[in-house]
Motif scaffolding. Structure first.
Motif, PDB file in Angstrom:
ATOM      1  N   ASP A  85       0.828  -1.207   0.000  1.00  0.00           N
ATOM      2  CA  ASP A  85       0.000   0.000   0.000  1.00  0.00           C
ATOM      3  C   ASP A  85       0.862   1.257   0.000  1.00  0.00           C
ATOM      4  OD1 ASP A  85      -2.176  -1.685   0.241  1.00  0.00           O
ATOM      5  OD2 ASP A  85      -2.304  -1.478   2.425  1.00  0.00           O
ATOM      6  N   ASP A  86       0.304   2.319  -0.509  1.00  0.00           N
ATOM      7  CA  ASP A  86       0.949   3.622  -0.353  1.00  0.00           C
ATOM      8  C   ASP A  86       0.895   4.045   1.114  1.00  0.00           C
ATOM      9  OD1 ASP A  86       1.454   3.847  -3.081  1.00  0.00           O
ATOM     10  OD2 ASP A  86      -0.522   4.731  -3.477  1.00  0.00           O
ATOM     11  N   ARG A  87       1.898   4.780   1.536  1.00  0.00           N
ATOM     12  CA  ARG A  87       1.974   5.198   2.942  1.00  0.00           C
ATOM     13  C   ARG A  87       1.080   6.417   3.187  1.00  0.00           C
ATOM     14  NH1 ARG A  87       7.276   3.606   1.631  1.00  0.00           N
ATOM     15  NH2 ARG A  87       8.211   2.085   3.074  1.00  0.00           N
ATOM     16  N   VAL A  88      -0.204   6.241   3.035  1.00  0.00           N
ATOM     17  CA  VAL A  88      -1.159   7.332   3.240  1.00  0.00           C
ATOM     18  C   VAL A  88      -2.364   6.799   4.000  1.00  0.00           C
ATOM     19  CG1 VAL A  88      -0.475   8.629   1.179  1.00  0.00           C
ATOM     20  CG2 VAL A  88      -2.264   6.890   1.004  1.00  0.00           C
ATOM     21  N   GLY A  89      -3.032   7.678   4.722  1.00  0.00           N
ATOM     22  CA  GLY A  89      -4.260   7.316   5.418  1.00  0.00           C
ATOM     23  C   GLY A  89      -4.018   6.701   6.774  1.00  0.00           C
ATOM     24  N   ALA A  90      -5.131   6.312   7.402  1.00  0.00           N
ATOM     25  CA  ALA A  90      -5.067   5.763   8.755  1.00  0.00           C
ATOM     26  C   ALA A  90      -4.651   4.288   8.763  1.00  0.00           C
ATOM     27  CB  ALA A  90      -6.423   5.913   9.434  1.00  0.00           C
ATOM     28  N   PHE A  91      -4.851   3.616   7.634  1.00  0.00           N
ATOM     29  CA  PHE A  91      -4.468   2.205   7.593  1.00  0.00           C
ATOM     30  C   PHE A  91      -3.751   1.907   6.284  1.00  0.00           C
ATOM     31  CE2 PHE A  91      -4.983  -2.208   6.438  1.00  0.00           C
ATOM     32  CZ  PHE A  91      -4.645  -2.866   7.622  1.00  0.00           C
ATOM     33  N   TRP A  92      -2.555   1.415   6.384  1.00  0.00           N
ATOM     34  CA  TRP A  92      -1.822   0.934   5.218  1.00  0.00           C
ATOM     35  C   TRP A  92      -0.825  -0.126   5.675  1.00  0.00           C
ATOM     36  CZ3 TRP A  92       3.415   1.607   5.630  1.00  0.00           C
ATOM     37  CH2 TRP A  92       3.874   2.639   6.463  1.00  0.00           C
ATOM     38  N   LEU A  93      -0.420  -0.971   4.751  1.00  0.00           N
ATOM     39  CA  LEU A  93       0.461  -2.084   5.104  1.00  0.00           C
ATOM     40  C   LEU A  93       1.363  -2.442   3.935  1.00  0.00           C
ATOM     41  CD1 LEU A  93       1.252  -4.358   7.140  1.00  0.00           C
ATOM     42  CD2 LEU A  93      -0.523  -5.759   6.064  1.00  0.00           C
ATOM     43  N   LYS A  94       2.600  -2.703   4.264  1.00  0.00           N
ATOM     44  CA  LYS A  94       3.557  -3.276   3.325  1.00  0.00           C
ATOM     45  C   LYS A  94       4.054  -4.579   3.934  1.00  0.00           C
ATOM     46  CE  LYS A  94       5.122   1.061   1.240  1.00  0.00           C
ATOM     47  NZ  LYS A  94       4.739   0.735  -0.143  1.00  0.00           N
ATOM     48  N   PHE A  95       4.013  -5.641   3.141  1.00  0.00           N
ATOM     49  CA  PHE A  95       4.409  -6.951   3.664  1.00  0.00           C
ATOM     50  C   PHE A  95       5.164  -7.696   2.570  1.00  0.00           C
ATOM     51  CE2 PHE A  95       3.977 -11.375   4.857  1.00  0.00           C
ATOM     52  CZ  PHE A  95       4.102 -11.348   6.239  1.00  0.00           C
ATOM     53  N   PHE A  96       6.409  -8.051   2.867  1.00  0.00           N
ATOM     54  CA  PHE A  96       7.278  -8.704   1.885  1.00  0.00           C
ATOM     55  C   PHE A  96       7.799 -10.022   2.450  1.00  0.00           C
ATOM     56  CE2 PHE A  96       7.692  -4.103   1.460  1.00  0.00           C
ATOM     57  CZ  PHE A  96       7.359  -3.913   0.142  1.00  0.00           C
ATOM     58  N   LEU A  97       7.863 -11.035   1.595  1.00  0.00           N
ATOM     59  CA  LEU A  97       8.447 -12.324   1.955  1.00  0.00           C
ATOM     60  C   LEU A  97       9.716 -12.547   1.132  1.00  0.00           C
ATOM     61  CD1 LEU A  97       5.302 -14.635   2.110  1.00  0.00           C
ATOM     62  CD2 LEU A  97       6.807 -14.100   4.012  1.00  0.00           C
ATOM     63  N   TYR A  98      10.743 -13.067   1.775  1.00  0.00           N
ATOM     64  CA  TYR A  98      12.002 -13.341   1.081  1.00  0.00           C
ATOM     65  C   TYR A  98      12.663 -14.564   1.704  1.00  0.00           C
ATOM     66  CZ  TYR A  98      13.947 -10.754   5.092  1.00  0.00           C
ATOM     67  OH  TYR A  98      14.267 -10.326   6.361  1.00  0.00           O
ATOM     68  N   GLU A  99      13.693 -15.085   1.029  1.00  0.00           N
ATOM     69  CA  GLU A  99      14.387 -16.313   1.462  1.00  0.00           C
ATOM     70  C   GLU A  99      13.369 -17.419   1.727  1.00  0.00           C
ATOM     71  OE1 GLU A  99      16.771 -15.192   4.801  1.00  0.00           O
ATOM     72  OE2 GLU A  99      18.233 -14.105   3.584  1.00  0.00           O
ATOM     73  N   GLN A 100      12.495 -17.642   0.755  1.00  0.00           N
ATOM     74  CA  GLN A 100      11.392 -18.581   0.922  1.00  0.00           C
ATOM     75  C   GLN A 100      11.725 -19.955   0.337  1.00  0.00           C
ATOM     76  OE1 GLN A 100       7.426 -16.569  -0.108  1.00  0.00           O
ATOM     77  NE2 GLN A 100       8.926 -15.446  -1.320  1.00  0.00           N
ATOM     78  N   VAL A 101      11.189 -20.983   0.987  1.00  0.00           N
ATOM     79  CA  VAL A 101      11.303 -22.345   0.472  1.00  0.00           C
ATOM     80  C   VAL A 101      10.001 -23.085   0.738  1.00  0.00           C
ATOM     81  CG1 VAL A 101      13.817 -22.577   0.656  1.00  0.00           C
ATOM     82  CG2 VAL A 101      12.365 -23.129   2.623  1.00  0.00           C
ATOM     83  N   ASN A 102       9.713 -24.066  -0.122  1.00  0.00           N
ATOM     84  CA  ASN A 102       8.585 -24.976   0.081  1.00  0.00           C
ATOM     85  C   ASN A 102       9.107 -26.381   0.322  1.00  0.00           C
ATOM     86  OD1 ASN A 102       6.182 -23.409  -2.109  1.00  0.00           O
ATOM     87  ND2 ASN A 102       6.065 -23.633   0.088  1.00  0.00           N
ATOM     88  N   TYR A 103       8.458 -27.087   1.228  1.00  0.00           N
ATOM     89  CA  TYR A 103       8.740 -28.497   1.479  1.00  0.00           C
ATOM     90  C   TYR A 103       7.438 -29.277   1.288  1.00  0.00           C
ATOM     91  CZ  TYR A 103      12.715 -26.443   4.000  1.00  0.00           C
ATOM     92  OH  TYR A 103      13.819 -25.706   4.346  1.00  0.00           O
ATOM     93  N   GLY A 104       7.541 -30.450   0.686  1.00  0.00           N
ATOM     94  CA  GLY A 104       6.367 -31.303   0.563  1.00  0.00           C
ATOM     95  C   GLY A 104       5.993 -31.698  -0.841  1.00  0.00           C
ATOM     96  N   PHE A 105       6.578 -31.052  -1.850  1.00  0.00           N
ATOM     97  CA  PHE A 105       6.239 -31.424  -3.228  1.00  0.00           C
ATOM     98  C   PHE A 105       6.626 -32.868  -3.539  1.00  0.00           C
ATOM     99  CE2 PHE A 105       6.026 -26.795  -4.008  1.00  0.00           C
ATOM    100  CZ  PHE A 105       4.858 -26.744  -4.736  1.00  0.00           C
ATOM    101  N   GLU A 106       7.604 -33.408  -2.795  1.00  0.00           N
ATOM    102  CA  GLU A 106       8.016 -34.792  -3.033  1.00  0.00           C
ATOM    103  C   GLU A 106       6.927 -35.790  -2.638  1.00  0.00           C
ATOM    104  OE1 GLU A 106       9.439 -33.970   1.194  1.00  0.00           O
ATOM    105  OE2 GLU A 106       9.085 -32.863  -0.676  1.00  0.00           O
ATOM    106  N   ASN A 107       5.928 -35.327  -1.881  1.00  0.00           N
ATOM    107  CA  ASN A 107       4.811 -36.190  -1.480  1.00  0.00           C
ATOM    108  C   ASN A 107       3.575 -35.980  -2.370  1.00  0.00           C
ATOM    109  OD1 ASN A 107       6.265 -37.250   0.771  1.00  0.00           O
ATOM    110  ND2 ASN A 107       5.837 -35.351   1.879  1.00  0.00           N
TER     111      ASN A 107
END
Length: 258
Positions: A73-95
């Motif tokens: 979100d842009d940094r404006v108003g009473a409610f805004w949020l920035k959320f980033f994910l990094y260094e991600q991995v998934n486990y379980g595709f082998e099943n």
């Protein structure tokens, strides 16, 4: 000197041939034989969870994921949020168990390719950074994230085009759309309120109690991530193994002129 040159050329030639061949343990199927294709896919998953680099098959027991923006979100108003994910991995595709396929006909561009499957538990781990405002509360946190997509079911719908190399046909994905469903999404963010452990626990309980609502809100971004993961699994294989080499040859009766 010439002997050395011919030896090197021979090694390259046989290496190129072997790189295009499926393992002997994986039975080849006729074009369009859905039941056989399902069995072969499941055999490949069970026998080679760590991949086959020569065939472009990446490891599926640990799958890296590109950095992702969930909220920006842009940094404006009473409610805004920035959320980033990094260094991600998934486990379980082998099943993964493939349950159904459609397409994979002799001419795969003439119909939609579909792959159906399920995973008992698909685990996602990564690091996150969040920044935001909720009325007078300023948020700024980093930590570890955890997700468990339980009884994860998916349908992949692929549209492909053909590329021709060395008189053989290779598939190239130009559209991949995943459709997913699950029994439960367990979600946890460490350290969401860095100075208030109780608040962190409370907000995580809210996430998990209302996981369906959060999934509906985040589904477009999650599907975008899943599309990238599945595309990454298939693309290298399609680039290295010709479509014709994936299946048994088609024998056609020769026309006889009277």
């Amino acid at each position: 000197m010439l002997d050395l040159v011919f030896t090197l050329l021979g090694l390259q030639f046989f290496g190129a041939i072997n790189a295009q061949m499926l393992p002997k343990e994986i039975p080849k199927c006729n074009f369009g034989d859905s039941q056989c294709i399902v069995k072969s896919m499941n055999a490949l998953i069970r026998k080679f969870p760590r991949g086959i680099p020569a065939l472009g098959l990446k490891p599926i027991d640990v799958v890296d994921i590109k950095d992702s923006k969930f909220w920006d979100d842009d940094r404006v108003g009473a409610f805004w949020l920035k959320f980033f994910l990094y260094e991600q991995v998934n486990y379980g595709f082998e099943n993964t168990t493939i349950t159904k396929v459609n397409g994979f006909d002799e001419n795969p561009t003439s119909s939609l390719i579909e792959i159906h499957g399920r995973i008992p538990s698909l685990i996602h781990k990564g690091s996150y950074f969040s920044e935001g405002r909720a009325w007078l509360v300023q948020m700024n946190s980093t930590g570890e994230s955890f997700s468990d997509f339980q009884n994860f079911r998916f349908v992949l719908k692929l549209k492909v085009i053909m590329e021709y190399r060395n008189n053989k046909r290779y598939l190239k994905i130009y559209e991949l759309n995943p459709f997913v469903n699950m029994d439960r999404w367990v979600f946890w963010l460490d350290n969401f309120f860095a100075e208030n452990t109780d608040a962190t626990i409370a907000i995580n309980h809210v996430f998990n109690k209302h996981w369906v609502e959060f999934w509906n809100e985040l589904e477009p971004q999650n599907l975008k991530i899943f599309a990238g993961v599945f595309r990454g699994i298939f693309e290298d294989v399609f680039a290295k193994i010709s479509y014709d080499d994936m299946f048994l040859p088609v024998y056609k009766e020769s026309e006889v002129n009277d």
